[in-house]
Design an enzyme around this catalytic site. Structure first.
Site, mmCIF file in Angstrom:
data_model
loop_
_atom_site.group_PDB
_atom_site.id
_atom_site.type_symbol
_atom_site.label_atom_id
_atom_site.label_comp_id
_atom_site.label_asym_id
_atom_site.label_seq_id
_atom_site.Cartn_x
_atom_site.Cartn_y
_atom_site.Cartn_z
ATOM 1 N N SER A 231 0.873 -1.178 0.000
ATOM 2 C CA SER A 231 0.000 0.000 0.000
ATOM 3 C C SER A 231 0.902 1.217 0.000
ATOM 4 O O SER A 231 2.073 1.141 0.414
ATOM 5 C CB SER A 231 -0.868 -0.004 1.265
ATOM 6 N N TYR B 46 -2.784 -0.941 10.278
ATOM 7 C CA TYR B 46 -2.644 -1.119 8.837
ATOM 8 C C TYR B 46 -1.293 -0.584 8.361
ATOM 9 O O TYR B 46 -0.590 -1.244 7.590
ATOM 10 C CB TYR B 46 -3.788 -0.395 8.130
#
Length: 266
Positions: A148, A161
């Site tokens: 990401s 995350y």
């Protein structure tokens, strides 16, 4: 086919978290190039079967479904072993499974932290650990993890995350160095905001955490950091994954490829 658009006929791939979104797009791209695929993930049983059967029908390859729980190391190892038994090898491993939770750190539920680290990071380790011996033995392999933009930069309220995705970047580099002379490449792809169910499901929590409307979350949070002001598409991410399986990418290893509309260029 060219070295950039590979023929993967005779190759076999396992793609975790591939019943929808990015993972399904990657599984379909690999199948279109000729690879047999193992689909894994959660969702409605009928929808999963439709996706699996659709891959076989559209691309004339074998497509299997494995329901391995990404929080259970033994099931992950079992998925790799079953794929090897059913298909003969695991040549391509795509670690894509992921979940998200948005919350201030002091309120972040411990069980959510544990689940995000487990599914987004530890599951990749367990799958890699299981798949590497066969890849080394055959002298060819492609390990790709969906990271990401949050593997490179941080955003508020996403402590677990961001930690997990930074971990994926580090795991990628380490395993790439270990396998550098083995014919196995190890890379990760770091998308910005991609319009998927995972992203869509973040909107209510982000609305609450930041006291914003849905439109404000999309404009001022999600696309604020992407200079192109456009969501990345699942097909664009899948195209990068397919390229990483090509001969043209044989000397790309240990890399983190950004597909983020310029987000991390700032």
């Amino acid at each position: 086919m060219s070295t950039i658009s590979p023929s993967l006929a005779g190759r076999n791939a396992v793609v975790t978290g591939s019943t929808s979104g990015i993972g399904l797009a990657i599984a379909r791209a690999l199948a279109e190039a000729g690879a047999n695929v193992v689909v894994n993930g959660l969702g409605d049983a009928a929808a999963i079967e439709a996706a699996r059967a659709g891959i076989e029908k559209d691309f004339k390859v074998r497509a299997l479904y494995n329901a391995a729980n990404m929080l259970k190391p033994a099931e992950i190892a079992g998925m790799i072993a079953e794929a090897e038994a059913q298909l003969g090898s695991v040549d391509i491993l795509v670690n894509n499974a992921g979940i998200q939770h948005v919350s201030p750190v002091e309120d972040f539920p411990i069980e959510k932290w544990d689940a995000i680290i487990g599914i987004n990071l530890s599951s990749a380790f367990h799958a890699i650990r299981a798949a590497v011996p066969g890849m080394k033995k055959r002298g060819w392999g492609r390990i790709i993890s969906t990271a990401s933009a949050h593997s490179l930069v941080a955003s508020p309220f996403k402590s677990a995350y961001v930690a997990a995705k930074h971990g994926i970047a580090g795991l990628t580099k380490t395993v790439a160095l270990e396998l550098a002379t083995s014919g196995v490449t190890v890379n990760c792809i770091s998308p910005g905001y991609v319009w998927t169910p995972l992203v869509e499901n973040q909107i209510p929590d982000t609305m609450a955490a930041r006291n914003l409307t849905r439109e404000q979350v999309i404009r001022d949070v999600m696309l604020n950091g992407q200079p192109t002001k456009q969501f990345v598409t699942v097909e664009q991410v899948a195209g990068v994954a397919l390229f990483l399986c090509s001969d043209a990418a044989a000397q790309i290893t240990g890399s983190n490829l950004s597909v983020d509309g310029g987000w991390t260029a700032q």
